[in-house]
Design a protein around this motif. Structure first.
Motif, PDB file in Angstrom:
ATOM      1  N   ARG A  28       0.733  -1.222  -0.072  1.00  0.00           N
ATOM      2  CA  ARG A  28      -0.074  -0.239  -0.074  1.00  0.00           C
ATOM      3  C   ARG A  28       0.863   1.295  -0.050  1.00  0.00           C
ATOM      4  O   ARG A  28       0.812   2.251  -0.767  1.00  0.00           O
ATOM      5  CB  ARG A  28      -0.810   0.124   1.321  1.00  0.00           C
ATOM      6  N   ARG A 105      -0.763   4.920 -12.041  1.00  0.00           N
ATOM      7  CA  ARG A 105      -1.846   5.376 -11.828  1.00  0.00           C
ATOM      8  C   ARG A 105      -2.240   6.849 -12.438  1.00  0.00           C
ATOM      9  O   ARG A 105      -1.213   7.535 -12.881  1.00  0.00           O
ATOM     10  CB  ARG A 105      -2.020   5.504  -9.987  1.00  0.00           C
ATOM     11  N   ASP A 156      -8.711  -0.023  -2.086  1.00  0.00           N
ATOM     12  CA  ASP A 156      -8.354   0.555  -3.410  1.00  0.00           C
ATOM     13  C   ASP A 156      -8.653  -0.565  -4.621  1.00  0.00           C
ATOM     14  O   ASP A 156      -8.262  -1.562  -4.434  1.00  0.00           O
ATOM     15  CB  ASP A 156      -6.878   0.558  -3.400  1.00  0.00           C
ATOM     16  N   TYR A 159      -5.703  -1.905  -5.980  1.00  0.00           N
ATOM     17  CA  TYR A 159      -4.713  -3.214  -5.517  1.00  0.00           C
ATOM     18  C   TYR A 159      -4.916  -4.227  -6.317  1.00  0.00           C
ATOM     19  O   TYR A 159      -6.020  -4.584  -6.818  1.00  0.00           O
ATOM     20  CB  TYR A 159      -5.381  -3.326  -4.197  1.00  0.00           C
ATOM     21  N   ARG A 177     -13.561   9.070  -5.661  1.00  0.00           N
ATOM     22  CA  ARG A 177     -13.596   8.700  -4.011  1.00  0.00           C
ATOM     23  C   ARG A 177     -13.841  10.144  -3.445  1.00  0.00           C
ATOM     24  O   ARG A 177     -13.499  11.226  -3.614  1.00  0.00           O
ATOM     25  CB  ARG A 177     -12.039   8.352  -3.616  1.00  0.00           C
TER      26      ARG A 177
END
Lengths: 273, 273
Positions: A28, A105, A156, A159, A177
């Motif tokens: 993470r 990302r 997430d 992930y 989000r």
């Protein structure tokens, strides 16, 4: 045209993106710090690339190289090739179908952006299990849900485990989000969404009575075990349940989500052109 | 009244039932040889006991003893208590909520017995993942499916992972295993079941058109990935699909099962008294 680089050591520093894949906490922080995520298996890698995520690198065992040769050749990210035992040594587990890619990302869209033209959305409050998040995306995408909004503490979707279980639908189903758990639902209500809290409670209405219709619906799904918080249940316009046997406590959240998406997306009239 | 036995060693021979819980192959042969299975967590243990499965022994860490004291006291199986680190050493992983019990299997009922009064049943062809089997049972029980029939190669519902994911519904939802994959469906057809093959194929009818009604329905679900065999699809009376987006290959088999159970158990008239 990307370089194919055969490596001989699991310690090679170019493999840093792939270290300790079973250590959720470490991953993470590593993934957040470097703004990366991992896609596993040729099919999921193809979907991530097709969705426009930039590739940082590929990591394959030799026998899976042919199956991804076109994807590798189309970009300029390096493709590292390792013997299978070293591949497992780097990642700490048997890599699914011998292929993994580190992807960049992208900035998340805002809640307003992803819901702008949506008719049916899911809102996940603190679903913490990556498998459940991935499964919810897969079901939502299958039934044509338009977008998913995550509470701040929800797990997430990018992930590794979420990505894999979602079969890559996390790349195509728009999501955002919310910044603020406490007031986040008010923005959706102001945008015209009817807030429907999914609950196993006996006094809730049958979800089936809310099927169809052109109005905007946001289905709220709560955390594993405890379900939706009292605050979100209180903010909802209606509390709805999937009718189940009195002898069974509840459905798993991903199964409940699939059934609810099925119900809520039936008989929705086509969007006006 | 059972004895509470505090043990000091992970090597104690009385703990043989609990060894190497993460080694699926070893566990399969050990459990078959001794006719046992494991229930994990106080809630699931209670459900196994309530369903009448005899307890061989309990294995707990001290702090979970109080929560199961009544169950332990009610029988005569020994209750082994270990410090949490030794508990993990025995089993090879962090035991869910610090309580596990070894239970005796019972002879399986026949297909004819479990389906005798059934209106809606599932038939699982070679679902090999224990998580999926457990999740399918949970969904089936939630929607009041009457029984589940397993093809010979379908994964074991009493395997630890299946039991846990099912939330103990494997103890209450009647199930049986057919002896013969090739001809097993004919017995169900002869018993008056309409055989409905679930498939994502475009040319199948919408499952919703088969909802309701008093006739007996057996829903056939296939293996992960490849779905139902050609033989079983050929034997089915009708092939049905859950309508999903063309952009998504399929639903996970457990999600598909939950939706299908929801659809097929809606509006079924009450069974005649």
């Amino acid at each position: 045209m990307s370089a194919i680089v055969r490596l001989e050591s699991a310690e090679d520093p170019r493999l840093g993106d792939y270290a300790n894949l079973k250590d959720v906490t470490l991953r993470r922080s590593l993934e957040a710090e470097h703004g990366l995520f991992l896609a596993e298996g040729a099919k999921v890698i193809r979907r991530a690339v097709a969705a426009g995520y930039p590739v940082r690198s590929f990591l394959l065992s030799e026998r899976w190289l042919d199956g991804l040769a076109d994807v590798v050749a189309a970009g300029d990210a390096p493709c590292y090739v390792l013997p299978p035992d070293l591949l497992e040594e780097v990642t700490g587990f048997a890599v699914h179908r011998g292929a993994i890619a580190s992807m960049e990302r992208r900035p998340l869209q805002s809640v307003a952006d992803v819901t702008a033209h949506a008719r049916r959305i899911l809102v996940l409050e603190d679903v913490v299990d990556h498998t459940n998040v991935g499964a919810i995306f897969r079901g939502a995408a299958a039934f044509g849900v338009d977008a998913i909004v995550l509470a701040p503490r929800c797990a997430d979707p990018l992930y590794r485990r979420s990505v894999k279980v979602s079969m890559g639908t996390v790349f195509t189903c728009p999501y955002a989000r919310m910044d603020n758990w406490y007031d986040g639902l008010e923005e959706l209500r102001a945008a015209g969404f009817r807030l429907v809290a999914l609950t196993p409670a006996d006094d809730a209405v049958d979800l089936d009575t809310l099927a169809g219709g052109a109005e905007r619906v946001a289905l709220l799904l709560g955390t594993e075990g405890d379900g939706l918080s009292a605050r979100w249940q209180g903010l909802a316009d209606v509390r709805a349940r999937i009718p189940i046997s009195a002898e069974v406590d509840s459905l798993n959240v991903a199964a409940a989500a699939a059934v609810a998406c099925y119900v809520l997306t039936r008989d929705v009239p086509p969007r006006p052109a």
